[in-house]
Design a protein around this motif. Structure first.
Motif, PDB file in Angstrom:
ATOM      1  N   SER A 112     -50.745  56.037 -27.781  1.00 13.26           N
ATOM      2  CA  SER A 112     -49.917  56.743 -28.757  1.00 13.26           C
ATOM      3  C   SER A 112     -48.480  56.669 -28.277  1.00 13.26           C
ATOM      4  N   VAL A 113     -47.558  57.143 -29.103  1.00 10.38           N
ATOM      5  CA  VAL A 113     -46.145  57.087 -28.758  1.00 10.38           C
ATOM      6  C   VAL A 113     -45.473  58.377 -29.213  1.00 10.38           C
ATOM      7  N   THR A 114     -44.522  58.860 -28.429  1.00 15.79           N
ATOM      8  CA  THR A 114     -43.830  60.104 -28.774  1.00 15.79           C
ATOM      9  C   THR A 114     -42.524  59.799 -29.499  1.00 15.79           C
ATOM     10  N   MET A 115     -41.985  60.810 -30.164  1.00 13.25           N
ATOM     11  CA  MET A 115     -40.701  60.663 -30.842  1.00 13.25           C
ATOM     12  C   MET A 115     -39.605  60.300 -29.839  1.00 13.25           C
ATOM     13  N   GLU A 116     -39.665  60.890 -28.638  1.00 10.93           N
ATOM     14  CA  GLU A 116     -38.655  60.632 -27.620  1.00 10.93           C
ATOM     15  C   GLU A 116     -38.701  59.176 -27.175  1.00 10.93           C
ATOM     16  N   LYS A 142     -48.996  46.095 -33.350  1.00 10.30           N
ATOM     17  CA  LYS A 142     -49.908  47.175 -33.002  1.00 10.30           C
ATOM     18  C   LYS A 142     -49.441  48.455 -33.681  1.00 10.30           C
ATOM     19  N   ARG A 143     -50.397  49.259 -34.134  1.00 12.45           N
ATOM     20  CA  ARG A 143     -50.101  50.514 -34.829  1.00 12.45           C
ATOM     21  C   ARG A 143     -50.515  51.689 -33.944  1.00 12.45           C
ATOM     22  N   LEU A 144     -49.552  52.561 -33.612  1.00  9.37           N
ATOM     23  CA  LEU A 144     -49.810  53.685 -32.718  1.00  9.37           C
ATOM     24  C   LEU A 144     -49.521  55.017 -33.401  1.00  9.37           C
ATOM     25  N   PRO A 145     -50.339  56.056 -33.142  1.00  7.51           N
ATOM     26  CA  PRO A 145     -50.032  57.397 -33.669  1.00  7.51           C
ATOM     27  C   PRO A 145     -48.718  57.908 -33.091  1.00  7.51           C
ATOM     28  N   VAL A 146     -47.914  58.561 -33.928  1.00  9.53           N
ATOM     29  CA  VAL A 146     -46.655  59.161 -33.480  1.00  9.53           C
ATOM     30  C   VAL A 146     -46.921  60.626 -33.175  1.00  9.53           C
ATOM     31  N   MET A 147     -46.636  61.029 -31.934  1.00  8.80           N
ATOM     32  CA  MET A 147     -46.941  62.377 -31.473  1.00  8.80           C
ATOM     33  C   MET A 147     -45.668  63.211 -31.331  1.00  8.80           C
TER      34      MET A 147
END
Length: 290
Positions: free
Chosen positions: A176-180, A249-254
């Protein structure tokens, strides 16, 4: 059914006959014919008075609802017959890539072949203007304003947000990936040239995306930019998303430990509401739930 209901509600064959513009003997004959066809007694007659049998009470209650439905069918049939050409103008976001909208259009066309469907896409603000000035009958878009009483705010679902990145991006190794973390990469937005400043302002100041912003005219161009590792593309799962494609690649944004979500709705002007608009809305919502 209509004659029978009139007799019951007037509690008089004479008054019911006057209300239905036929003779008393004719309405009496109609009731007898009805009882003969059903094979049961509906009205128990005693000299000049009568009472309903249990079967008559049931038939009376059921008939009222059926006749109301018949009147609705007749009104809608008349309206359809008076319209020389019926059309439904549907707007959707340029960045939308779910499959259910296509399925809803196909299903609606199968059910209502007499209706001509026109499709247009745009940014949130462009769709809002189309709705206000008659360029669209209903639009599929994200919620960016407080709901207005002027519009039907048909909520579809809370959509999970994702970021599409090149597999060559350092972030692609993560689950996953964060906004930061996304602030270190350029954000690719789908927008017309005229709407770029508005879209950038919303994604930066309302949603909290930072860094540089790049723009693509359409979704295909945006995904090609991602494949070329020029930045990430924010997408929402409004139904079934297509496969990412080679090199992406598609990752959820946390955000704060939770996946970012956004509200998606169908909007239309309440004054312009119609059977077809509401039917299309229900078809799309059903498909999204499935």
């Amino acid at each position: 059914m209509k004659y029978f209901i009139s007799v019951v509600e007037c509690n008089s064959f004479t008054e019911a006959a006057e209300q239905c513009y036929i003779s008393q003997s004719a309405i009496s004959q109609q009731i007898r014919s009805l009882e003969k066809e059903l094979g049961v007694e509906l009205i128990h007659r005693e000299n000049r008075r009568f009472t309903l049998t249990p079967a008559g009470e049931y038939f009376y209650e059921q008939s009222k609802g059926i006749l109301n439905e018949v009147e609705d069918i007749l009104r809608e049939t008349f309206r359809i017959g008076k319209d020389k050409e019926m059309e439904l103008k549907i707007g959707y976001l340029r960045c939308y890539s779910g499959q259910e909208l296509h399925q809803a259009v196909a299903e609606f066309s199968r059910l209502y072949p007499e209706v001509s469907i026109h499709i247009v896409n745009g940014t949130h603000e462009e769709l809002y203007d189309l709705l206000r000035f008659g360029g669209a009958d209903l639009v599929l878009t994200d919620q960016r304003r407080a709901f207005s009483d002027k519009y039907a705010n048909f909520q579809l679902l809370k959509c999970s947000c994702y970021a599409e990145l090149s597999v060559r991006s350092p972030l692609a190794e993560q689950e996953s990936v964060t906004m930061e973390e996304l602030k270190r990469q350029a954000c690719i937005l789908i927008s017309s040239r005229e709407q770029q400043n508005i879209e950038e302002d919303y994604y930066k100041n309302t949603l909290g995306f930072g860094g540089r912003f790049l723009f693509a005219e359409n979704l295909e161009e945006g995904r090609l930019m991602v494949a070329g590792n020029r930045g990430f593309l924010p997408v929402e799962r409004v139904g079934t998303l297509p496969p990412c494609g080679t090199g992406v690649k598609r990752l959820p944004v946390m955000e704060q430990g939770q996946q970012l979500k956004r509200n998606y709705c169908l909007f239309w002007v309440k004054e312009n509401a119609s059977y077809y608009i509401e039917e299309f809305a229900e078809i799309l919502r059903k498909l999204l739930k499935e």
